[in-house]
Design a protein around this motif. Structure first.
Motif, PDB file in Angstrom:
ATOM      1  N   SER A  78       0.845  -1.194   0.000  1.00 18.81           N
ATOM      2  CA  SER A  78       0.000   0.000   0.000  1.00 18.81           C
ATOM      3  C   SER A  78       0.877   1.239   0.000  1.00 18.81           C
ATOM      4  O   SER A  78       1.963   1.247   0.580  1.00 18.81           O
ATOM      5  CB  SER A  78      -0.902   0.041   1.242  1.00 18.81           C
ATOM      6  N   LEU A  79       0.388   2.283  -0.647  1.00 21.55           N
ATOM      7  CA  LEU A  79       1.007   3.604  -0.609  1.00 21.55           C
ATOM      8  C   LEU A  79      -0.074   4.559  -0.121  1.00 21.55           C
ATOM      9  O   LEU A  79      -1.079   4.757  -0.796  1.00 21.55           O
ATOM     10  CB  LEU A  79       1.513   4.002  -1.996  1.00 21.55           C
ATOM     11  N   VAL A  80       0.123   5.109   1.069  1.00 19.90           N
ATOM     12  CA  VAL A  80      -0.942   5.861   1.733  1.00 19.90           C
ATOM     13  C   VAL A  80      -0.801   7.357   1.504  1.00 19.90           C
ATOM     14  O   VAL A  80       0.262   7.939   1.722  1.00 19.90           O
ATOM     15  CB  VAL A  80      -0.963   5.557   3.239  1.00 19.90           C
ATOM     16  N   ILE A  81      -1.884   7.962   1.050  1.00 21.37           N
ATOM     17  CA  ILE A  81      -2.006   9.414   0.966  1.00 21.37           C
ATOM     18  C   ILE A  81      -3.043   9.807   2.015  1.00 21.37           C
ATOM     19  O   ILE A  81      -4.211   9.441   1.907  1.00 21.37           O
ATOM     20  CB  ILE A  81      -2.464   9.858  -0.434  1.00 21.37           C
ATOM     21  N   ALA A  82      -2.612  10.521   3.044  1.00 24.76           N
ATOM     22  CA  ALA A  82      -3.496  10.812   4.171  1.00 24.76           C
ATOM     23  C   ALA A  82      -4.724  11.599   3.737  1.00 24.76           C
ATOM     24  O   ALA A  82      -4.648  12.483   2.883  1.00 24.76           O
ATOM     25  CB  ALA A  82      -2.738  11.594   5.237  1.00 24.76           C
ATOM     26  N   GLN A  83      -5.850  11.251   4.340  1.00 26.87           N
ATOM     27  CA  GLN A  83      -7.122  11.912   4.072  1.00 26.87           C
ATOM     28  C   GLN A  83      -7.625  12.549   5.374  1.00 26.87           C
ATOM     29  O   GLN A  83      -8.211  11.877   6.217  1.00 26.87           O
ATOM     30  CB  GLN A  83      -8.146  10.903   3.549  1.00 26.87           C
ATOM     31  N   PRO A  84      -7.377  13.843   5.571  1.00 27.09           N
ATOM     32  CA  PRO A  84      -7.798  14.493   6.822  1.00 27.09           C
ATOM     33  C   PRO A  84      -9.311  14.446   6.998  1.00 27.09           C
ATOM     34  O   PRO A  84     -10.071  14.705   6.058  1.00 27.09           O
ATOM     35  CB  PRO A  84      -7.317  15.937   6.654  1.00 27.09           C
ATOM     36  N   ASN A  85      -9.747  14.110   8.196  1.00 33.54           N
ATOM     37  CA  ASN A  85     -11.175  14.079   8.500  1.00 33.54           C
ATOM     38  C   ASN A  85     -11.388  14.189   9.996  1.00 33.54           C
ATOM     39  O   ASN A  85     -10.534  13.786  10.794  1.00 33.54           O
ATOM     40  CB  ASN A  85     -11.828  12.805   7.947  1.00 33.54           C
ATOM     41  N   THR A  86     -12.511  14.727  10.377  1.00 29.92           N
ATOM     42  CA  THR A  86     -12.804  14.999  11.784  1.00 29.92           C
ATOM     43  C   THR A  86     -12.766  13.731  12.629  1.00 29.92           C
ATOM     44  O   THR A  86     -12.219  13.724  13.740  1.00 29.92           O
ATOM     45  CB  THR A  86     -14.184  15.674  11.912  1.00 29.92           C
ATOM     46  N   LYS A  87     -13.327  12.645  12.128  1.00 28.50           N
ATOM     47  CA  LYS A  87     -13.411  11.406  12.911  1.00 28.50           C
ATOM     48  C   LYS A  87     -12.036  10.904  13.316  1.00 28.50           C
ATOM     49  O   LYS A  87     -11.819  10.501  14.472  1.00 28.50           O
ATOM     50  CB  LYS A  87     -14.152  10.331  12.111  1.00 28.50           C
ATOM     51  N   ASP A  88     -11.087  10.919  12.405  1.00 32.50           N
ATOM     52  CA  ASP A  88      -9.742  10.437  12.738  1.00 32.50           C
ATOM     53  C   ASP A  88      -9.018  11.401  13.670  1.00 32.50           C
ATOM     54  O   ASP A  88      -8.244  10.978  14.533  1.00 32.50           O
ATOM     55  CB  ASP A  88      -8.930  10.201  11.468  1.00 32.50           C
ATOM     56  N   PHE A  89      -9.258  12.703  13.512  1.00 25.85           N
ATOM     57  CA  PHE A  89      -8.669  13.649  14.461  1.00 25.85           C
ATOM     58  C   PHE A  89      -9.250  13.427  15.860  1.00 25.85           C
ATOM     59  O   PHE A  89      -8.535  13.527  16.866  1.00 25.85           O
ATOM     60  CB  PHE A  89      -8.915  15.091  14.010  1.00 25.85           C
ATOM     61  N   GLU A  90     -10.525  13.093  15.935  1.00 30.33           N
ATOM     62  CA  GLU A  90     -11.138  12.804  17.239  1.00 30.33           C
ATOM     63  C   GLU A  90     -10.536  11.543  17.850  1.00 30.33           C
ATOM     64  O   GLU A  90     -10.362  11.448  19.071  1.00 30.33           O
ATOM     65  CB  GLU A  90     -12.654  12.661  17.085  1.00 30.33           C
TER      66      GLU A  90
END
Length: 328
Positions: A261-273
């Motif tokens: 896998s090659l991960v490109i981060a996807q910012p989102n409120t749930k993961d920040f929480e």
């Protein structure tokens, strides 16, 4: 407002840049702290916008008419286009309330590195009793990965870094350290033999170092250390945050092997929480003790022209442990 802007391939400190206006679906955040990442100087405008910076923490100054859940004065953190400025327009879907027990500087250190590590380890399917190898363990993503892997239940987390950082990464939860200045990762596990024992191989290899700017490429070695599939276990997973042009092409065309896998981060409120919860409440480790996620900061610098230059010089040296943060 003061801001660091991209201009002709350079970054310039502007003392009087226009303050962003609030659209119906955005909020205006007054910056309290902002952290920097290699992507800030490696990728330019128009991909990342005119103003430099992604990681931020601050207070809500204004809310758009369509925004719900956030109010003026709320303490928040997350990802935006242009965090190295006194104010930024932010999509509320890319931020969350600041962890209650974290400072603004600590919160600003989280978004890119810690979110990338969380999503990468999920992609690798880290779970209880996983054996995990983290390459580039003393850098921003590495220090996040060590802790998050333990929070996800990993039984062993082996760190690849310079020997001088061994005690540091062990303090974060690494169970063993491979000093890349003394041996390769495959030689370490061959230990003079012709083959690597299956018991020494890994469920997940998180590569936060390959293609980071100095010719590093651990991929081929790492693949030799992945567990082979059995009747009870799936194939080990190699997860990277960067790679060769060919690796990127295969990723973007959905042609990577099932164990890569090659991960490109996807910012989102749930993961920040989720990260906020690990900071504030922590997790119970396998030893029965409660642990809490630490935002590892190498240096906090006041936001001014001289320190912005100094901060990027430190980051480009590739010898920082954790994050460089600017305080407003």
């Amino acid at each position: 407002m003061k801001a660091v802007i991209r201009s002709g391939g350079s970054m310039l400190f502007n003392e009087n840049y226009a303050k962003p206006k609030c659209s119906p679906n955005n909020v205006i955040v007054k910056m309290k702290a902002a952290a920097i990442n290699p992507v800030d100087y490696k990728m330019g405008w128009p991909i990342l916008g005119k103003i430099v910076g992604i990681d931020f923490a601050g207070t809500v100054e204004e809310t758009g008419n369509n925004v719900q859940g956030f109010n003026v004065g709320d303490e928040v953190y997350g990802s935006c286009e242009g965090s190295l400025a006194e104010f930024a327009a932010v999509d509320p879907k890319r931020m969350a309330f600041k962890p209650k027990t974290a400072s603004f500087a600590e919160a600003a250190a989280l978004p890119v590195a810690y979110l990338t590590s969380l999503q990468s380890l999920r992609a690798g399917k880290v779970s209880k009793d996983s054996r995990v190898l983290i390459i580039g363990a003393s850098g921003g993503c590495g220090v996040a990965g060590i802790q998050i892997a333990r929070a996800m239940g990993a039984k062993e987390v082996i760190a690849v870094c310079s020997g001088k950082n061994a005690d540091f990464v062990k303090s974060l939860g690494a169970t063993d350290v491979i000093d890349y200045t003394q041996t390769s990762i495959t030689s370490y596990y061959l230990n003079g033999a012709d083959t690597i024992e299956e018991s020494a191989k890994f469920d997940v290899i998180y590569d936060a170092a390959s293609h980071s700017g100095a010719g590093e490429n651990y991929k081929d070695e790492a693949l030799k250390l992945l567990k082979l599939p059995t009747d009870t276990n799936s194939h080990g997973q190699y997860v990277a945050i960067n790679g060769s042009p060919f690796f990127w092409i295969r990723c973007l065309t959905n042609k990577l092997p099932a164990n890569q896998s090659l991960v490109i981060a996807q910012p989102n409120t749930k993961d920040f929480e989720y990260l906020s919860n690990l900071i504030d409440n922590g997790w119970v480790g396998q030893d029965g003790n409660r642990n809490k996620l630490k935002a590892v900061i190498d240096e906090i610098l006041p936001f001014n022209e001289e320190n912005v230059s100094k901060g990027f010089e430190l980051l480009k040296s590739r010898r920082v442990k954790g994050k460089i943060v600017f305080a407003f």
